[in-house]
Design a protein around this motif. Sequence first.
Motif, PDB file in Angstrom:
ATOM      1  N   MET A 116     -59.400  36.765  65.749  1.00 25.84           N
ATOM      2  CA  MET A 116     -60.037  35.487  65.891  1.00 25.84           C
ATOM      3  C   MET A 116     -61.492  35.513  65.411  1.00 25.84           C
ATOM      4  SD  MET A 116     -58.656  32.724  67.001  1.00 25.84           S
ATOM      5  CE  MET A 116     -59.383  31.607  65.899  1.00 25.84           C
ATOM      6  N   PRO A 117     -62.240  36.572  65.715  1.00 22.90           N
ATOM      7  CA  PRO A 117     -63.612  36.610  65.185  1.00 22.90           C
ATOM      8  C   PRO A 117     -63.655  36.580  63.660  1.00 22.90           C
ATOM      9  CG  PRO A 117     -63.377  38.235  66.922  1.00 22.90           C
ATOM     10  CD  PRO A 117     -62.001  37.695  66.644  1.00 22.90           C
ATOM     11  N   ASP A 118     -62.655  37.186  63.026  1.00 21.22           N
ATOM     12  CA  ASP A 118     -62.634  37.181  61.562  1.00 21.22           C
ATOM     13  C   ASP A 118     -62.454  35.766  61.019  1.00 21.22           C
ATOM     14  OD1 ASP A 118     -62.941  39.920  61.515  1.00 21.22           O
ATOM     15  OD2 ASP A 118     -60.785  40.297  61.437  1.00 21.22           O
ATOM     16  N   ARG A 119     -61.549  35.018  61.605  1.00 13.45           N
ATOM     17  CA  ARG A 119     -61.345  33.634  61.149  1.00 13.45           C
ATOM     18  C   ARG A 119     -62.588  32.784  61.387  1.00 13.45           C
ATOM     19  NH1 ARG A 119     -55.255  31.531  61.888  1.00 13.45           N
ATOM     20  NH2 ARG A 119     -54.202  33.431  61.258  1.00 13.45           N
ATOM     21  N   HIS A 120     -63.242  33.013  62.509  1.00  6.36           N
ATOM     22  CA  HIS A 120     -64.465  32.270  62.812  1.00  6.36           C
ATOM     23  C   HIS A 120     -65.564  32.608  61.806  1.00  6.36           C
ATOM     24  CE1 HIS A 120     -68.278  31.610  65.100  1.00  6.36           C
ATOM     25  NE2 HIS A 120     -67.718  30.418  65.195  1.00  6.36           N
ATOM     26  N   ASN A 121     -65.718  33.875  61.513  1.00  6.50           N
ATOM     27  CA  ASN A 121     -66.738  34.285  60.541  1.00  6.50           C
ATOM     28  C   ASN A 121     -66.438  33.757  59.143  1.00  6.50           C
ATOM     29  OD1 ASN A 121     -68.289  35.632  62.418  1.00  6.50           O
ATOM     30  ND2 ASN A 121     -67.249  37.578  62.090  1.00  6.50           N
ATOM     31  N   MET A 122     -65.169  33.767  58.752  1.00  9.69           N
ATOM     32  CA  MET A 122     -64.808  33.221  57.443  1.00  9.69           C
ATOM     33  C   MET A 122     -65.093  31.726  57.365  1.00  9.69           C
ATOM     34  SD  MET A 122     -63.944  35.525  55.373  1.00  9.69           S
ATOM     35  CE  MET A 122     -63.294  34.500  54.078  1.00  9.69           C
ATOM     36  N   TYR A 123     -64.872  31.021  58.470  1.00  8.56           N
ATOM     37  CA  TYR A 123     -65.182  29.589  58.498  1.00  8.56           C
ATOM     38  C   TYR A 123     -66.684  29.368  58.310  1.00  8.56           C
ATOM     39  CZ  TYR A 123     -65.566  24.784  60.073  1.00  8.56           C
ATOM     40  OH  TYR A 123     -65.841  23.445  60.127  1.00  8.56           O
ATOM     41  N   LYS A 124     -67.494  30.163  59.025  1.00 10.09           N
ATOM     42  CA  LYS A 124     -68.947  30.010  58.908  1.00 10.09           C
ATOM     43  C   LYS A 124     -69.435  30.337  57.501  1.00 10.09           C
ATOM     44  CE  LYS A 124     -71.015  32.238  62.220  1.00 10.09           C
ATOM     45  NZ  LYS A 124     -71.680  32.774  63.402  1.00 10.09           N
ATOM     46  N   LEU A 125     -68.852  31.338  56.873  1.00  6.80           N
ATOM     47  CA  LEU A 125     -69.246  31.681  55.505  1.00  6.80           C
ATOM     48  C   LEU A 125     -68.816  30.612  54.503  1.00  6.80           C
ATOM     49  CD1 LEU A 125     -68.462  35.491  55.395  1.00  6.80           C
ATOM     50  CD2 LEU A 125     -70.702  34.416  55.234  1.00  6.80           C
ATOM     51  N   ARG A 126     -67.616  30.114  54.657  1.00  4.71           N
ATOM     52  CA  ARG A 126     -67.082  29.143  53.711  1.00  4.71           C
ATOM     53  C   ARG A 126     -67.739  27.769  53.871  1.00  4.71           C
ATOM     54  NH1 ARG A 126     -61.711  29.854  54.572  1.00  4.71           N
ATOM     55  NH2 ARG A 126     -61.854  28.466  56.339  1.00  4.71           N
ATOM     56  N   GLU A 127     -67.917  27.320  55.105  1.00  3.97           N
ATOM     57  CA  GLU A 127     -68.439  25.974  55.367  1.00  3.97           C
ATOM     58  C   GLU A 127     -69.961  25.927  55.508  1.00  3.97           C
ATOM     59  OE1 GLU A 127     -66.584  23.173  55.437  1.00  3.97           O
ATOM     60  OE2 GLU A 127     -64.801  24.363  54.965  1.00  3.97           O
ATOM     61  N   GLU A 128     -70.579  27.083  55.747  1.00  4.41           N
ATOM     62  CA  GLU A 128     -72.032  27.191  55.934  1.00  4.41           C
ATOM     63  C   GLU A 128     -72.532  26.331  57.095  1.00  4.41           C
ATOM     64  OE1 GLU A 128     -73.868  26.359  52.184  1.00  4.41           O
ATOM     65  OE2 GLU A 128     -73.071  28.164  51.261  1.00  4.41           O
ATOM     66  N   ARG A 129     -71.770  26.340  58.180  1.00 11.15           N
ATOM     67  CA  ARG A 129     -72.156  25.629  59.404  1.00 11.15           C
ATOM     68  C   ARG A 129     -71.351  26.208  60.550  1.00 11.15           C
ATOM     69  NH1 ARG A 129     -68.368  20.638  59.868  1.00 11.15           N
ATOM     70  NH2 ARG A 129     -66.917  21.070  58.184  1.00 11.15           N
ATOM     71  N   ASN A 130     -71.777  25.887  61.770  1.00  6.51           N
ATOM     72  CA  ASN A 130     -71.042  26.347  62.948  1.00  6.51           C
ATOM     73  C   ASN A 130     -69.779  25.521  63.128  1.00  6.51           C
ATOM     74  OD1 ASN A 130     -72.739  28.423  63.747  1.00  6.51           O
ATOM     75  ND2 ASN A 130     -74.099  27.016  64.822  1.00  6.51           N
ATOM     76  N   ILE A 131     -68.816  26.106  63.776  1.00  8.48           N
ATOM     77  CA  ILE A 131     -67.528  25.452  63.965  1.00  8.48           C
ATOM     78  C   ILE A 131     -67.587  24.502  65.167  1.00  8.48           C
ATOM     79  CG2 ILE A 131     -66.561  27.259  65.426  1.00  8.48           C
ATOM     80  CD1 ILE A 131     -63.955  26.940  63.824  1.00  8.48           C
ATOM     81  N   LYS A 132     -66.958  23.345  65.031  1.00  6.46           N
ATOM     82  CA  LYS A 132     -66.867  22.374  66.127  1.00  6.46           C
ATOM     83  C   LYS A 132     -65.735  22.789  67.061  1.00  6.46           C
ATOM     84  CE  LYS A 132     -68.109  18.617  63.050  1.00  6.46           C
ATOM     85  NZ  LYS A 132     -67.601  17.404  62.404  1.00  6.46           N
ATOM     86  N   PRO A 133     -65.805  22.397  68.329  1.00  2.23           N
ATOM     87  CA  PRO A 133     -64.725  22.753  69.253  1.00  2.23           C
ATOM     88  C   PRO A 133     -63.368  22.196  68.826  1.00  2.23           C
ATOM     89  CG  PRO A 133     -66.618  21.938  70.471  1.00  2.23           C
ATOM     90  CD  PRO A 133     -66.913  21.736  69.023  1.00  2.23           C
ATOM     91  N   THR A 134     -63.336  20.982  68.276  1.00  7.73           N
ATOM     92  CA  THR A 134     -62.056  20.423  67.834  1.00  7.73           C
ATOM     93  C   THR A 134     -61.468  21.249  66.693  1.00  7.73           C
ATOM     94  OG1 THR A 134     -63.263  18.891  66.411  1.00  7.73           O
ATOM     95  CG2 THR A 134     -62.567  18.074  68.536  1.00  7.73           C
ATOM     96  N   THR A 135     -62.306  21.660  65.767  1.00  8.55           N
ATOM     97  CA  THR A 135     -61.844  22.476  64.645  1.00  8.55           C
ATOM     98  C   THR A 135     -61.365  23.839  65.134  1.00  8.55           C
ATOM     99  OG1 THR A 135     -63.498  21.384  63.283  1.00  8.55           O
ATOM    100  CG2 THR A 135     -62.481  23.350  62.377  1.00  8.55           C
ATOM    101  N   PHE A 136     -62.089  24.418  66.076  1.00  6.45           N
ATOM    102  CA  PHE A 136     -61.691  25.710  66.629  1.00  6.45           C
ATOM    103  C   PHE A 136     -60.353  25.590  67.361  1.00  6.45           C
ATOM    104  CE2 PHE A 136     -61.925  29.155  69.793  1.00  6.45           C
ATOM    105  CZ  PHE A 136     -62.029  30.214  68.928  1.00  6.45           C
ATOM    106  N   GLY A 137     -60.167  24.481  68.073  1.00  6.03           N
ATOM    107  CA  GLY A 137     -58.894  24.254  68.747  1.00  6.03           C
ATOM    108  C   GLY A 137     -57.738  24.190  67.775  1.00  6.03           C
ATOM    109  N   HIS A 138     -57.929  23.494  66.654  1.00  2.00           N
ATOM    110  CA  HIS A 138     -56.877  23.424  65.643  1.00  2.00           C
ATOM    111  C   HIS A 138     -56.636  24.781  64.984  1.00  2.00           C
ATOM    112  CE1 HIS A 138     -56.034  19.159  65.740  1.00  2.00           C
ATOM    113  NE2 HIS A 138     -57.338  18.951  65.864  1.00  2.00           N
ATOM    114  N   MET A 139     -57.697  25.561  64.834  1.00  2.00           N
ATOM    115  CA  MET A 139     -57.555  26.898  64.252  1.00  2.00           C
ATOM    116  C   MET A 139     -56.717  27.793  65.172  1.00  2.00           C
ATOM    117  SD  MET A 139     -60.525  29.639  63.234  1.00  2.00           S
ATOM    118  CE  MET A 139     -61.377  28.505  62.174  1.00  2.00           C
ATOM    119  N   VAL A 140     -56.999  27.750  66.466  1.00  2.00           N
ATOM    120  CA  VAL A 140     -56.233  28.549  67.426  1.00  2.00           C
ATOM    121  C   VAL A 140     -54.787  28.062  67.476  1.00  2.00           C
ATOM    122  CG1 VAL A 140     -56.012  29.153  69.871  1.00  2.00           C
ATOM    123  CG2 VAL A 140     -58.246  29.173  68.794  1.00  2.00           C
TER     124      VAL A 140
END
Length: 101
Positions: A1-25
């Motif tokens: 899970m940390p890897d997916r979160h880090n890839m999101y931050k690198l790709r989007e250049e912003r922090n992840i929203k809770p709704t987006t994180f929920g859909h990712m999980v």
Amino acid sequence: MPDRHNMYKLREERNIKPTTFGHMVSSMLYEKRFGPYFTAPVIAGLEEDGTPYLCGMDSIGAMETAKDFMVQGTAPGALQARLRKRRDAVPAMRGVAWLLT
């Protein structure tokens, strides 16, 4: 899970929203639907406008959002009844998001 979160931050250049994180999980759990993780995650966070976000899932990623509280675990029926009774009895607790696991 940390890897997916880090890839999101690198790709989007912003922090992840809770709704987006929920859909990712949820999608991660659904990928393993034939050999599921036996877990019931609860995602809690604040949206950009300050509203609370609560989301619970079953072991295959089916999402359920709530406005006031979310219960997962071994006795959700008993806990939900107690929390509803307490929320309705205490006026100051209305509109407050609760997280109980």
